[in-house]
Design a protein around this motif. Structure first.
Motif, PDB file in Angstrom:
ATOM      1  N   HIS A  29      25.834   5.588 -21.302  1.00 24.52           N
ATOM      2  CA  HIS A  29      25.907   6.329 -22.564  1.00 24.52           C
ATOM      3  C   HIS A  29      27.283   6.167 -23.205  1.00 24.52           C
ATOM      4  O   HIS A  29      27.393   5.922 -24.408  1.00 24.52           O
ATOM      5  N   ARG A  30      28.324   6.270 -22.405  1.00 23.46           N
ATOM      6  CA  ARG A  30      29.693   6.079 -22.906  1.00 23.46           C
ATOM      7  C   ARG A  30      29.863   4.661 -23.455  1.00 23.46           C
ATOM      8  O   ARG A  30      30.449   4.462 -24.508  1.00 23.46           O
ATOM      9  N   ALA A  31      29.336   3.676 -22.739  1.00 23.01           N
ATOM     10  CA  ALA A  31      29.446   2.286 -23.169  1.00 23.01           C
ATOM     11  C   ALA A  31      28.764   2.073 -24.520  1.00 23.01           C
ATOM     12  O   ALA A  31      29.329   1.457 -25.426  1.00 23.01           O
ATOM     13  N   VAL A  32      27.537   2.571 -24.644  1.00 28.63           N
ATOM     14  CA  VAL A  32      26.791   2.406 -25.897  1.00 28.63           C
ATOM     15  C   VAL A  32      27.543   3.057 -27.057  1.00 28.63           C
ATOM     16  O   VAL A  32      27.627   2.493 -28.143  1.00 28.63           O
ATOM     17  N   SER A  33      28.142   4.228 -26.815  1.00 27.13           N
ATOM     18  CA  SER A  33      28.884   4.901 -27.881  1.00 27.13           C
ATOM     19  C   SER A  33      30.126   4.116 -28.296  1.00 27.13           C
ATOM     20  O   SER A  33      30.642   4.300 -29.393  1.00 27.13           O
ATOM     21  N   GLN A  34      30.600   3.220 -27.419  1.00 29.80           N
ATOM     22  CA  GLN A  34      31.756   2.371 -27.716  1.00 29.80           C
ATOM     23  C   GLN A  34      31.346   0.975 -28.169  1.00 29.80           C
ATOM     24  O   GLN A  34      32.190   0.098 -28.329  1.00 29.80           O
ATOM     25  N   GLY A  35      30.045   0.748 -28.313  1.00 24.33           N
ATOM     26  CA  GLY A  35      29.568  -0.574 -28.707  1.00 24.33           C
ATOM     27  C   GLY A  35      29.645  -1.583 -27.581  1.00 24.33           C
ATOM     28  O   GLY A  35      29.752  -2.780 -27.814  1.00 24.33           O
ATOM     29  N   LYS A  36      29.572  -1.106 -26.344  1.00 25.44           N
ATOM     30  CA  LYS A  36      29.653  -1.962 -25.157  1.00 25.44           C
ATOM     31  C   LYS A  36      28.371  -1.834 -24.356  1.00 25.44           C
ATOM     32  O   LYS A  36      27.484  -1.050 -24.695  1.00 25.44           O
ATOM     33  N   ALA A  37      28.295  -2.600 -23.280  1.00 26.31           N
ATOM     34  CA  ALA A  37      27.126  -2.578 -22.403  1.00 26.31           C
ATOM     35  C   ALA A  37      27.559  -2.388 -20.963  1.00 26.31           C
ATOM     36  O   ALA A  37      28.679  -2.744 -20.588  1.00 26.31           O
ATOM     37  N   VAL A  38      26.658  -1.844 -20.154  1.00 29.42           N
ATOM     38  CA  VAL A  38      26.816  -1.794 -18.699  1.00 29.42           C
ATOM     39  C   VAL A  38      25.592  -2.496 -18.140  1.00 29.42           C
ATOM     40  O   VAL A  38      24.460  -2.104 -18.436  1.00 29.42           O
ATOM     41  N   THR A  39      25.820  -3.553 -17.380  1.00 33.86           N
ATOM     42  CA  THR A  39      24.713  -4.272 -16.764  1.00 33.86           C
ATOM     43  C   THR A  39      24.872  -4.253 -15.256  1.00 33.86           C
ATOM     44  O   THR A  39      25.990  -4.208 -14.736  1.00 33.86           O
ATOM     45  N   ILE A  40      23.751  -4.275 -14.576  1.00 30.37           N
ATOM     46  CA  ILE A  40      23.751  -4.336 -13.119  1.00 30.37           C
ATOM     47  C   ILE A  40      23.337  -5.747 -12.744  1.00 30.37           C
ATOM     48  O   ILE A  40      22.235  -6.191 -13.063  1.00 30.37           O
ATOM     49  N   GLN A  41      24.234  -6.442 -12.068  1.00 29.31           N
ATOM     50  CA  GLN A  41      24.006  -7.840 -11.708  1.00 29.31           C
ATOM     51  C   GLN A  41      23.340  -7.996 -10.351  1.00 29.31           C
ATOM     52  O   GLN A  41      22.652  -8.974 -10.111  1.00 29.31           O
ATOM     53  N   ALA A  42      23.581  -7.034  -9.438  1.00 26.08           N
ATOM     54  CA  ALA A  42      22.976  -7.083  -8.103  1.00 26.08           C
ATOM     55  C   ALA A  42      22.702  -5.657  -7.660  1.00 26.08           C
ATOM     56  O   ALA A  42      23.484  -4.751  -7.954  1.00 26.08           O
ATOM     57  N   VAL A  43      21.576  -5.453  -6.985  1.00 24.88           N
ATOM     58  CA  VAL A  43      21.227  -4.129  -6.489  1.00 24.88           C
ATOM     59  C   VAL A  43      20.782  -4.194  -5.038  1.00 24.88           C
ATOM     60  O   VAL A  43      20.242  -5.198  -4.585  1.00 24.88           O
ATOM     61  N   SER A  44      21.038  -3.117  -4.337  1.00 25.88           N
ATOM     62  CA  SER A  44      20.526  -2.968  -2.974  1.00 25.88           C
ATOM     63  C   SER A  44      19.086  -2.448  -3.076  1.00 25.88           C
ATOM     64  O   SER A  44      18.661  -1.986  -4.134  1.00 25.88           O
ATOM     65  N   PRO A  45      18.333  -2.500  -1.994  1.00 32.06           N
ATOM     66  CA  PRO A  45      16.976  -1.940  -2.034  1.00 32.06           C
ATOM     67  C   PRO A  45      16.969  -0.456  -2.435  1.00 32.06           C
ATOM     68  O   PRO A  45      16.075  -0.019  -3.152  1.00 32.06           O
ATOM     69  N   ALA A  46      17.965   0.316  -1.990  1.00 34.94           N
ATOM     70  CA  ALA A  46      18.010   1.745  -2.322  1.00 34.94           C
ATOM     71  C   ALA A  46      18.187   1.964  -3.818  1.00 34.94           C
ATOM     72  O   ALA A  46      17.498   2.793  -4.425  1.00 34.94           O
ATOM     73  N   VAL A  47      19.104   1.227  -4.421  1.00 31.67           N
ATOM     74  CA  VAL A  47      19.349   1.370  -5.861  1.00 31.67           C
ATOM     75  C   VAL A  47      18.160   0.825  -6.644  1.00 31.67           C
ATOM     76  O   VAL A  47      17.721   1.437  -7.621  1.00 31.67           O
TER      77      VAL A  47
END
Length: 129
Positions: A53-71
């Protein structure tokens, strides 16, 4: 940024400031590697959603490149995986969330945070150092 260990209420509070710092230092995107996160609960997910949410409000993105099975399971159950997808338009707002089902109980252990800097900013959450 690489995050390892557990991501829950206590460790999420400890790592939140580091995530915000990393986002502020990024030009347009913060990429997360959550492949080493062995446990993530709703409080941990909330940290990630607040960061997005903070990223979007700043015109930025948050991406997840790798995840564990739990996430991966938590993101899938809540329908949040597409919010962090590199293929999703970075400024798009969420359209809907899925229905979550109960997660497995958290394994025992006292969480802590260990930040390691190297080629990439890295944060370790889990047992205190």
């Amino acid at each position: 940024m690489v995050v390892r260990g557990e991501l829950d209420l206590i460790s999420g509070e400890r790592i939140r400031a580091r995530l915000v710092e990393a986002l502020a230092a990024s030009s347009d995107r913060l990429e997360l590697d959550l492949g080493g996160v062995g446990f993530c609960d709703c409080a941990g997910l909330n940290v990630l959603l607040e960061l997005r949410h903070r990223a979007v409000s700043q015109g930025k993105a948050v991406t997840i490149q790798a995840v564990s099975p739990a996430v991966d399971r938590l993101l899938h159950l809540t329908g949040a995986q597409e919010l962090f997808s590199p293929q999703r338009p970075w400024c798009a707002q969420p359209t809907s969330f899925g229905v979550a089902s109960p997660l497995s109980p958290k394994p025992a252990g006292s969480p802590g945070v260990k930040i390691q800097r190297g080629r990439h900013l890295s944060a370790r959450v889990g047992e205190p150092a």
